[in-house]
Scaffold this motif. Structure first.
Motif, mmCIF file in Angstrom:
data_model
loop_
_atom_site.group_PDB
_atom_site.id
_atom_site.type_symbol
_atom_site.label_atom_id
_atom_site.label_comp_id
_atom_site.label_asym_id
_atom_site.label_seq_id
_atom_site.Cartn_x
_atom_site.Cartn_y
_atom_site.Cartn_z
ATOM 1 N N PRO A 1 0.841 -1.212 0.000
ATOM 2 C CA PRO A 1 0.000 0.000 0.000
ATOM 3 C C PRO A 1 0.867 1.249 0.000
ATOM 4 C CG PRO A 1 0.140 -0.940 2.216
ATOM 5 C CD PRO A 1 0.867 -1.885 1.314
ATOM 6 N N VAL A 2 0.327 2.296 -0.590
ATOM 7 C CA VAL A 2 1.035 3.584 -0.581
ATOM 8 C C VAL A 2 0.675 4.312 0.712
ATOM 9 C CG1 VAL A 2 1.332 5.793 -1.736
ATOM 10 C CG2 VAL A 2 0.894 3.730 -3.100
ATOM 11 N N THR A 3 1.703 4.632 1.512
ATOM 12 C CA THR A 3 1.448 5.431 2.737
ATOM 13 C C THR A 3 2.503 6.535 2.771
ATOM 14 O OG1 THR A 3 3.032 4.232 4.105
ATOM 15 C CG2 THR A 3 0.787 3.312 3.962
ATOM 16 N N LEU A 4 2.489 7.331 3.804
ATOM 17 C CA LEU A 4 3.596 8.271 4.002
ATOM 18 C C LEU A 4 4.771 7.421 4.467
ATOM 19 C CD1 LEU A 4 1.588 11.119 5.723
ATOM 20 C CD2 LEU A 4 2.598 11.159 3.433
ATOM 21 N N SER A 5 5.986 7.899 4.148
ATOM 22 C CA SER A 5 7.161 7.052 4.357
ATOM 23 C C SER A 5 7.765 7.246 5.745
ATOM 24 C CB SER A 5 8.225 7.397 3.303
ATOM 25 O OG SER A 5 9.427 6.755 3.631
ATOM 26 N N PHE A 6 8.215 6.132 6.353
ATOM 27 C CA PHE A 6 8.900 6.204 7.656
ATOM 28 C C PHE A 6 10.397 6.458 7.490
ATOM 29 C CE2 PHE A 6 5.599 5.152 10.664
ATOM 30 C CZ PHE A 6 4.647 4.532 9.892
ATOM 31 N N TYR B 1 7.113 24.364 9.565
ATOM 32 C CA TYR B 1 6.747 23.386 8.527
ATOM 33 C C TYR B 1 7.880 22.403 8.253
ATOM 34 C CZ TYR B 1 2.553 25.663 6.579
ATOM 35 O OH TYR B 1 1.301 26.165 6.362
ATOM 36 N N ARG B 2 7.519 21.126 8.000
ATOM 37 C CA ARG B 2 8.452 20.147 7.447
ATOM 38 C C ARG B 2 7.649 19.294 6.483
ATOM 39 N NH1 ARG B 2 9.702 20.925 12.833
ATOM 40 N NH2 ARG B 2 11.815 21.656 13.184
ATOM 41 N N MET B 3 8.301 18.375 5.809
ATOM 42 C CA MET B 3 7.570 17.647 4.751
ATOM 43 C C MET B 3 7.700 16.140 4.932
ATOM 44 S SD MET B 3 7.427 18.232 0.700
ATOM 45 C CE MET B 3 9.163 18.317 0.272
ATOM 46 N N SER B 4 6.608 15.442 4.576
ATOM 47 C CA SER B 4 6.610 13.980 4.554
ATOM 48 C C SER B 4 6.162 13.549 3.163
ATOM 49 C CB SER B 4 5.622 13.423 5.583
ATOM 50 O OG SER B 4 5.558 12.016 5.453
ATOM 51 N N LYS B 5 6.932 12.636 2.548
ATOM 52 C CA LYS B 5 6.579 12.164 1.197
ATOM 53 C C LYS B 5 6.082 10.722 1.265
ATOM 54 C CE LYS B 5 10.423 14.867 -0.592
ATOM 55 N NZ LYS B 5 11.853 14.632 -0.840
ATOM 56 N N ALA B 6 5.525 10.271 0.167
ATOM 57 C CA ALA B 6 4.917 8.928 0.129
ATOM 58 C C ALA B 6 5.990 7.848 -0.035
ATOM 59 C CB ALA B 6 3.936 8.855 -1.048
ATOM 60 N N THR B 7 5.577 6.632 0.207
ATOM 61 C CA THR B 7 6.501 5.492 0.085
ATOM 62 C C THR B 7 6.825 5.212 -1.385
ATOM 63 O OG1 THR B 7 4.471 4.186 0.117
ATOM 64 C CG2 THR B 7 5.768 4.257 2.166
ATOM 65 N N HIS B 8 5.953 5.653 -2.287
ATOM 66 C CA HIS B 8 6.158 5.329 -3.709
ATOM 67 C C HIS B 8 6.257 6.624 -4.506
ATOM 68 C CE1 HIS B 8 4.344 1.751 -2.018
ATOM 69 N NE2 HIS B 8 4.515 1.073 -3.123
ATOM 70 N N GLY B 9 7.076 6.608 -5.560
ATOM 71 C CA GLY B 9 7.113 7.738 -6.486
ATOM 72 C C GLY B 9 6.501 7.310 -7.803
ATOM 73 N N VAL B 10 5.999 8.278 -8.559
ATOM 74 C CA VAL B 10 5.425 7.949 -9.880
ATOM 75 C C VAL B 10 6.090 8.849 -10.913
ATOM 76 C CG1 VAL B 10 3.214 7.206 -8.951
ATOM 77 C CG2 VAL B 10 3.541 9.618 -9.524
ATOM 78 N N TYR B 11 6.082 8.381 -12.188
ATOM 79 C CA TYR B 11 6.680 9.254 -13.204
ATOM 80 C C TYR B 11 5.818 9.312 -14.450
ATOM 81 C CZ TYR B 11 8.099 4.870 -15.323
ATOM 82 O OH TYR B 11 8.064 3.630 -15.870
#
Lengths: 145, 28, 129
Positions: free
Chosen positions: C1-6, C30-40
């Protein structure tokens, strides 16, 4: 330190612009003053550095306290911001922790005479564009960075 | 930044800076 | 599953991420959290549910892998974001306005974000040439 505050005074310095001077003799090893300012994180410091450079303030009132935090005394702080750099200083800067709060204290590493200017080594990181050093010490390195 | 900066705040203790929501925004 | 990344390379270490990787919180800037998966390539969509009972703000959007984790999404050249209120689009820390904005016609809706609202974020990436 608090009581000593009134026995320090900022005035015109031979090294650069303004400096901090001892109004009475200080023994070696004695704490002179705490470097006080706003505690900001690295990202905010980077951002402010750009703003200060643009407005000609320069960034020499930013003092790193640990990997992610910096004390910024540019627009809020105490007399310690007036202490000039010297390559052969009469004081050192040290980071101490008091009740989990990190503090920057300046203490004398040799006896300081009445009327003598307080100085410490800024230990700026080596950089491309140099800031000439005006300390005039015989062992002067020529640059702050 | 001169010694007599008009809006300089004298502090007795370090203060933790409260970041603004638009801290990093480019101000027009 | 796609979640925010640890991974600390994808989520700023100061942020608090729920065990299921779907709820994120941070404070003091502010800081940022990205997803576990990238898309292109292709059309991708995710949803964000706002709990505005927390004091504070959020900026959500899309970031390339190089987006700075210690700043808000939309702060540098690698990311694009929407702010919850006042509704504003950001890219390179600048307010993006008018029809050339990457989501024209969106701003008025953003002002109305309330507790429990769901914000849908879509990106459409044509096949790379």
């Amino acid at each position: 330190m608090r009581s000593r505050k009134n026995r320090l005074r900022f005035a015109r310095s031979k090294i650069h612009d303004w400096g901090l001077f001892a109004l009475e003799p200080i023994d070696a090893g004695e704490i002179v003053i705490e470097y006080i300012g706003e505690m900001i994180r690295q990202k905010v410091a980077d951002h402010r550095e750009k703003i200060y450079e643009k407005s000609g303030i320069g960034s020499s009132y930013l003092f790193r306290i640990d990997d992610d935090n910096i004390i910024d005394a540019t627009k809020a702080g105490n007399l310690a911001r007036f202490i000039n750099h010297c390559c052969d200083p009469n004081c050192n800067a040290k980071i101490i922790t008091v009740d989990t709060q990190k503090k920057i204290v300046i203490y004398a590493n040799k006896p300081v005479a009445e009327g003598e200017e307080i100085t410490y080594d800024y230990k700026f990181p080596i950089e491309e564009d140099k800031i000439p050093c005006l300390c005039g010490a015989t062992a002067c390195r020529g640059f702050l960075n | 930044w001169s010694a007599f900066a008009p809006d300089f705040r004298e502090l007795d203790e370090n203060v933790e800076y409260e970041e603004m929501e638009d801290e990093f925004d480019m101000v027009e | 599953p796609v979640t925010l990344s640890f991974e600390v390379t994808h989520t700023a270490p100061q942020m608090k991420l729920s065990p299921d990787g779907l709820t994120i919180f941070t404070e003091k800037g502010y800081r940022m959290s990205k997803a576990t998966h990238g898309v292109y390539e292709g059309c991708w969509y995710y949803e964000v549910k706002f709990h505005s009972n927390e004091k504070g703000h959020a900026r959500v959007g899309w970031s390339q892998i190089s987006g700075d984790l210690q700043a808000p999404c939309g702060c540098d050249v690698f990311s694009y974001s929407f702010r919850d209120s006042p509704g504003t689009l950001f890219h390179q820390s600048a307010h993006v306005k008018g029809n050339d904005a990457f989501s024209a016609g969106y701003i008025d809706m953003l002002d109305a974000i309330e507790d429990g609202d769901v914000l849908g974020i879509m990106i459409n990436l044509p096949p790379p040439t």
